[in-house]
Design a protein around this motif. Structure first.
Motif, short mmCIF file in Angstrom:
data_model
loop_
_atom_site.label_atom_id
_atom_site.label_comp_id
_atom_site.label_asym_id
_atom_site.label_seq_id
_atom_site.Cartn_x
_atom_site.Cartn_y
_atom_site.Cartn_z
N ALA A 143 28.51 41.12 29.98
CA ALA A 143 27.60 40.02 30.34
C ALA A 143 28.32 38.68 30.25
O ALA A 143 28.09 37.76 31.05
CB ALA A 143 26.38 40.04 29.43
N GLY A 144 29.23 38.54 29.27
CA GLY A 144 30.03 37.32 29.13
C GLY A 144 30.90 37.08 30.35
O GLY A 144 31.14 35.92 30.72
N ALA A 145 31.38 38.16 30.99
CA ALA A 145 32.17 38.01 32.21
C ALA A 145 31.34 37.37 33.31
O ALA A 145 31.85 36.56 34.10
CB ALA A 145 32.69 39.37 32.67
N ASN B 259 39.20 40.24 37.11
CA ASN B 259 38.39 39.74 35.98
C ASN B 259 37.28 40.71 35.59
O ASN B 259 36.22 40.30 35.12
CB ASN B 259 37.78 38.37 36.31
CG ASN B 259 38.83 37.30 36.52
OD1 ASN B 259 39.81 37.24 35.77
ND2 ASN B 259 38.66 36.47 37.53
N PHE B 260 37.54 42.03 35.76
CA PHE B 260 36.57 43.02 35.33
C PHE B 260 36.63 43.15 33.81
O PHE B 260 37.58 43.70 33.26
CB PHE B 260 36.86 44.39 35.95
CG PHE B 260 36.67 44.46 37.44
CD1 PHE B 260 35.67 43.73 38.06
CD2 PHE B 260 37.47 45.28 38.22
CE1 PHE B 260 35.49 43.80 39.44
CE2 PHE B 260 37.29 45.37 39.58
CZ PHE B 260 36.30 44.62 40.20
N ALA B 261 35.63 42.66 33.13
CA ALA B 261 35.58 42.75 31.67
C ALA B 261 34.58 43.83 31.28
O ALA B 261 33.45 43.54 30.88
CB ALA B 261 35.19 41.40 31.07
N THR B 262 35.00 45.09 31.41
CA THR B 262 34.09 46.21 31.16
C THR B 262 34.11 46.62 29.68
O THR B 262 34.26 47.80 29.34
CB THR B 262 34.46 47.42 32.04
OG1 THR B 262 35.86 47.70 31.85
CG2 THR B 262 34.21 47.14 33.50
N ILE C 71 30.96 39.15 39.45
CA ILE C 71 31.91 39.81 38.55
C ILE C 71 31.18 40.44 37.37
O ILE C 71 31.51 41.53 36.92
CB ILE C 71 32.98 38.82 38.05
CG1 ILE C 71 33.81 38.29 39.22
CG2 ILE C 71 33.89 39.46 37.02
CD1 ILE C 71 34.60 39.35 39.96
N GLY C 72 30.16 39.73 36.88
CA GLY C 72 29.36 40.26 35.77
C GLY C 72 28.67 41.55 36.13
O GLY C 72 28.66 42.51 35.34
N MET C 73 28.13 41.61 37.34
CA MET C 73 27.45 42.84 37.79
C MET C 73 28.43 43.98 37.95
O MET C 73 28.15 45.13 37.58
CB MET C 73 26.69 42.56 39.09
CG MET C 73 25.48 41.65 38.91
SD MET C 73 24.70 41.19 40.47
CE MET C 73 23.94 42.75 40.92
N TYR C 74 29.62 43.69 38.51
CA TYR C 74 30.65 44.72 38.63
C TYR C 74 31.09 45.20 37.25
O TYR C 74 31.32 46.40 37.03
CB TYR C 74 31.86 44.18 39.39
CG TYR C 74 31.79 44.36 40.90
CD1 TYR C 74 31.90 45.64 41.46
CD2 TYR C 74 31.63 43.28 41.75
CE1 TYR C 74 31.84 45.82 42.83
CE2 TYR C 74 31.58 43.45 43.13
CZ TYR C 74 31.68 44.72 43.66
OH TYR C 74 31.62 44.90 45.02
N SER C 75 31.21 44.28 36.31
CA SER C 75 31.65 44.64 34.96
C SER C 75 30.62 45.53 34.26
O SER C 75 30.99 46.52 33.60
CB SER C 75 31.89 43.38 34.12
OG SER C 75 32.95 42.61 34.65
#
Length: 281
Positions: free
Chosen positions: A163-165, A30-33, A173-177
């Motif tokens: 940020a939406g992730a 779920n990486f939303a980059t 997940i948001g921080m990873y993205s």
């Protein structure tokens, strides 16, 4: 025609690399980059029956329609093709090799590969004056209607997706993205520079005539010749300046070493060379 065929093949190679990064590393984690792929990953979590590939296609169609409304016909055929082809590639990979979970338990390792593959693919596509479409369209629209340049609007768009992730999949997940988004632009620039790098030679040698002949006849390159005076000896010397590909640079260095071991040579990297025999303007 030959150039168009090669460009078409290279664009597809780039898109396949992007598709591998999305299917094998982004989607399972779920990486939303940023980008349409990031938006599709988030959207697919709400519409369970639609995979990321078809969701990317839907989003791309919507964005291109919006682009035509706000931008007119200001879209290149390569970019439109890339937008739809990438959606199809992602859909095909997911059908051929569906993944229910990530390949490893190491999220940082998966994040690195989720950046490297798409960055390499995107760099190939960008190097051919195309793009993978998607949020580039949104960035162009925002840039046209605000005081921000396209780089900043693209970063803003992708940051909101990352940020939406975090809002949908959790803060981790948001921080990873967001970390992946920060690294993505750096890797793309690095890969693009490696594609376009050339070697600039400045040569002072007693065998200058032989070297000039070798550059022109064997390497099929040009050279600039000028006179210079040594600060210590006050002797007038002939200086040869030329720009070569990396492979040609190795050949020239080997040749000079074989005929004049006392030659003075400086070799510098150029990030981009524009002109005959290199990239066109």
């Amino acid at each position: 025609m030959k150039k168009h065929i090669i460009d078409f093949i290279l664009i597809n190679v780039g898109l396949i690399l992007v598709g591998i990064g999305i299917c094998f590393f982004k989607v399972p984690n779920n990486f939303a980059t940023g980008g349409v792929s990031g938006l599709a990953i988030i959207a697919s979590s709400f519409f369970k029956g639609i995979d990321v590939g078809p969701m990317m296609l839907i989003i791309n169609i919507v964005l291109i329609i919006v682009g035509f409304i706000f931008q007119g016909l200001d879209f290149g055929s390569k970019t439109m093709y890339s937008s739809f082809a990438l959606s199809g590639i992602v859909w095909a990979i997911q059908k051929i090799y569906p993944l229910e979970h990530s390949l490893t338990d190491d999220m940082m390792l998966e994040l690195i590969f989720s950046i490297v593959f798409p960055a390499m693919g995107s760099a190939i596509v960008f190097n051919l004056n195309a793009s993978t479409g998607g949020t580039d369209i949104v960035a162009k629209i925002l840039s046209k209607r605000t005081n921000l340049n396209i780089g900043k609007t693209l970063l803003l768009t992708d940051f909101l997706i990352a940020a939406g992730a975090g809002a949908v999949f959790g803060i981790k997940i948001g921080m990873y993205s967001i970390l992946g988004l920060s690294l993505k632009a750096f890797v793309i620039d690095l890969v693009m520079e490696s594609f376009n790098v050339s070697k600039q030679f400045v040569i002072i040698s007693t065998k200058s005539e032989d070297i000039k002949k070798y550059i022109v006849t064997q390497l099929n390159r040009g050279a600039t010749i000028y006179k210079a005076e040594g600060a210590f000896s006050h002797k007038t010397e002939e200086v040869i300046s030329t720009v070569l590909s990396r492979r040609q640079a190795i050949k020239l260095r080997t040749y000079i070493r074989s005929i004049d071991s006392s030659a003075f040579i400086t070799i510098t990297n150029t990030s981009e060379t524009i002109g005959k025999g290199f990239r066109s303007i």
